[in-house]
Scaffold this active site. Sequence first.
Site, PDB file in Angstrom:
ATOM      1  N   SER A  24       0.652  -0.815   0.006  1.00 43.10           N
ATOM      2  CA  SER A  24      -0.161  -0.350  -0.085  1.00 43.10           C
ATOM      3  C   SER A  24       1.320   1.466  -0.290  1.00 43.10           C
ATOM      4  CB  SER A  24      -0.921  -0.156   1.193  1.00 43.10           C
ATOM      5  OG  SER A  24       0.008  -0.406   2.778  1.00 43.10           O
ATOM      6  N   HIS A 157     -40.342  21.631 -11.393  1.00 39.89           N
ATOM      7  CA  HIS A 157     -40.359  21.078 -12.545  1.00 39.89           C
ATOM      8  C   HIS A 157     -39.217  21.716 -14.007  1.00 39.89           C
ATOM      9  CE1 HIS A 157     -43.417  18.464 -10.796  1.00 39.89           C
ATOM     10  NE2 HIS A 157     -44.255  20.357 -10.294  1.00 39.89           N
ATOM     11  N   SER A 278     -13.342  26.222 -27.639  1.00 44.63           N
ATOM     12  CA  SER A 278     -13.413  25.629 -28.450  1.00 44.63           C
ATOM     13  C   SER A 278     -12.041  25.829 -29.030  1.00 44.63           C
ATOM     14  CB  SER A 278     -14.501  25.592 -28.802  1.00 44.63           C
ATOM     15  OG  SER A 278     -14.660  24.472 -30.249  1.00 44.63           O
ATOM     16  N   LYS A 284     -17.302  30.001 -28.568  1.00 46.50           N
ATOM     17  CA  LYS A 284     -17.985  29.443 -27.546  1.00 46.50           C
ATOM     18  C   LYS A 284     -16.854  29.608 -26.162  1.00 46.50           C
ATOM     19  CE  LYS A 284     -19.440  24.898 -27.554  1.00 46.50           C
ATOM     20  NZ  LYS A 284     -20.109  24.560 -28.360  1.00 46.50           N
ATOM     21  N   ASN A 286     -16.994  27.641 -23.061  1.00 42.27           N
ATOM     22  CA  ASN A 286     -17.805  25.963 -22.545  1.00 42.27           C
ATOM     23  C   ASN A 286     -17.416  26.342 -20.899  1.00 42.27           C
ATOM     24  OD1 ASN A 286     -18.037  25.052 -24.747  1.00 42.27           O
ATOM     25  ND2 ASN A 286     -15.896  24.496 -24.844  1.00 42.27           N
ATOM     26  N   GLU A 291     -18.940  21.706 -14.996  1.00 45.16           N
ATOM     27  CA  GLU A 291     -19.050  20.230 -15.512  1.00 45.16           C
ATOM     28  C   GLU A 291     -18.507  19.639 -14.800  1.00 45.16           C
ATOM     29  OE1 GLU A 291     -19.366  20.315 -20.343  1.00 45.16           O
ATOM     30  OE2 GLU A 291     -18.234  22.460 -19.738  1.00 45.16           O
ATOM     31  N   LYS A 326      -8.318   4.077   1.619  1.00 41.22           N
ATOM     32  CA  LYS A 326      -7.707   4.642   1.792  1.00 41.22           C
ATOM     33  C   LYS A 326      -6.649   5.390   0.304  1.00 41.22           C
ATOM     34  CE  LYS A 326      -3.958   2.699   4.747  1.00 41.22           C
ATOM     35  NZ  LYS A 326      -4.957   1.718   4.974  1.00 41.22           N
TER      36      LYS A 326
HETATM   37  N1  ARG Z   1      -1.135  -1.215   5.096  1.00 40.61           N
HETATM   38  C1  ARG Z   1      -1.927  -1.806   6.467  1.00 40.61           C
HETATM   39  C2  ARG Z   1      -3.294  -1.315   6.224  1.00 40.61           C
HETATM   40  O1  ARG Z   1      -3.461   0.200   5.226  1.00 40.61           O
HETATM   41  C3  ARG Z   1      -1.617  -1.479   7.654  1.00 40.61           C
HETATM   42  C4  ARG Z   1      -2.914  -2.329   8.679  1.00 40.61           C
HETATM   43  C5  ARG Z   1      -1.703  -4.110   8.297  1.00 40.61           C
HETATM   44  N2  ARG Z   1      -2.319  -4.762   9.075  1.00 40.61           N
HETATM   45  C6  ARG Z   1      -2.503  -6.255   9.251  1.00 40.61           C
HETATM   46  N3  ARG Z   1      -1.954  -7.225  10.127  1.00 40.61           N
HETATM   47  N4  ARG Z   1      -1.233  -6.907   8.004  1.00 40.61           N
HETATM   48  O2  ARG Z   1      -4.826  -1.995   6.548  1.00 40.61           O
END
Ligand code: ARG
Length: 465
Positions: A24, A157, A278, A284, A286, A291, A326
């Site tokens: 991660s 409406h 444009s 134009k 825009n 948007e 995340k």
């Molecule tokens: N990178 C993990 C997460 O974002 C951290 C926690 C990992 N915990 C574990 N027991 N492997 O959730």
Amino acid sequence: MSNRMWGGRFASGPAEIMEEINASIGFDKRLAPQDIRGSLAHVAMLGKSGILPSADVAAIEDGLKAVRAEIEGGGFVFKRELEDIHMSVESRLTEIVGPTAGRLHTARSRNDQVATDMKLWVRDTIDSLDEQAAGLQRALAEKALAHAATVMPGFTHLQSAQPVTFGHHCLAYVEMLARDRGRFRDARARLNECPLGAAALAGTSFPIDRHATAAALGFDRPTANSLDSVADRDFALESLAAASICAVHLSRFAEELVVWTSAQFNFVRLSDGYTTGSSIMPQKRNPDAAELVRAKSGRVIGALTGLLIVMKGLPLAYSKDMQEDKEGTFDALQALSLCLAAMTGMVRDLEPNADVLARAAGSGYATATDLADWLVRELGLPFREAHHVTGRLVGAASAKGIGLEELSLSEMQEAEPRITDAVYAVLGVENSVSSRTSYGGTAPDNVRAQATRWLTLLDAPSAAA
Ligand code: ARG
């Protein structure tokens, strides 16, 4: 090579794909400031509680600060084999201070660590979203004050319904944003319990002081159940839910701007700063920013839905699924921040086309209700009957292709003989809006009072909503 943090019982390292799906660090490296803040609070508490000698605490603290400086300076090398931000920081700490670094993880797990980091990030972010929303409220309230008496058609409406003022329309969004800010504040209040010290899931046998770490990190108190502490992502869900509703508000306003800036409506003019040209059609202008604000609500809602689905089947306590909280949360809250900034800029710069709005406000028999109300007030007709008489007059006017105010008195009297020429006074758009003095109504005096009330509130030190 097996993982140097947890690889003790492993003879060989992870498969390439295992490493790729597991890591991660690509996205949680943004939690570095929160992670180091949490570690500093944790190690200080370990020292004060007599769990670590003060020399170790000092070494670890210095090391953490050095790591933080490296990350801030851009010199830190993030490595995928170290999986995540927690192990990346600890690994570098070990390189800097040696084996003492290994004591930092006493009475802690990545499970309570990541929950703490995310809470700190979400908390900071919703605080800054709240501030941005207040900025947008201010821009809208200023426009409202400037255009408290600028008439425009009000729609139901998307059909012309009754005239309102441009300021009144702006203030509707100020109210929506006030509720959005209320939701952010509610989410923050529930979020603000510290999971640190719940350890992996069961708490710890070390004599830690969770109240101390909670206070050091600005939380109101520690969380009360260790399982819940590491299994909970309500704080992200609630913030995403609040963000989704806010994004929907911005999207509705963006949609109005897109419609209003079209040549067919021509209600408002966006500044050059918030429009694009444009490459083929020179005429134009825009409304791309509007948007995109409209579109980005999709990402925010998507992140909420995505995380709800990630969470819905998870048994207690932590599961790796939760690492998927995340990217969506980061992306969505960041997108909302950009939308708030873009909307604030657009609102500050935009100018309503008062003439076009006034003309449109008077068309479509928008003062028919005023006529019906006059019949009730002046002639004592029951509202239903007044509605009927007015309907006949609208029919007569529309058959001739003229406005209600262009009907002669005798034409009026064909529908209701007691009508007098005093009726013409309520048929004007200005008269219509100034008569709507009921609390929350569109009368310019009301709008001025509300805009002023908001501007005062927003300037108060607490920027209360
Ligand atoms: N990178 C993990 C997460 O974002 C951290 C926690 C990992 N915990 C574990 N027991 N492997 O959730």
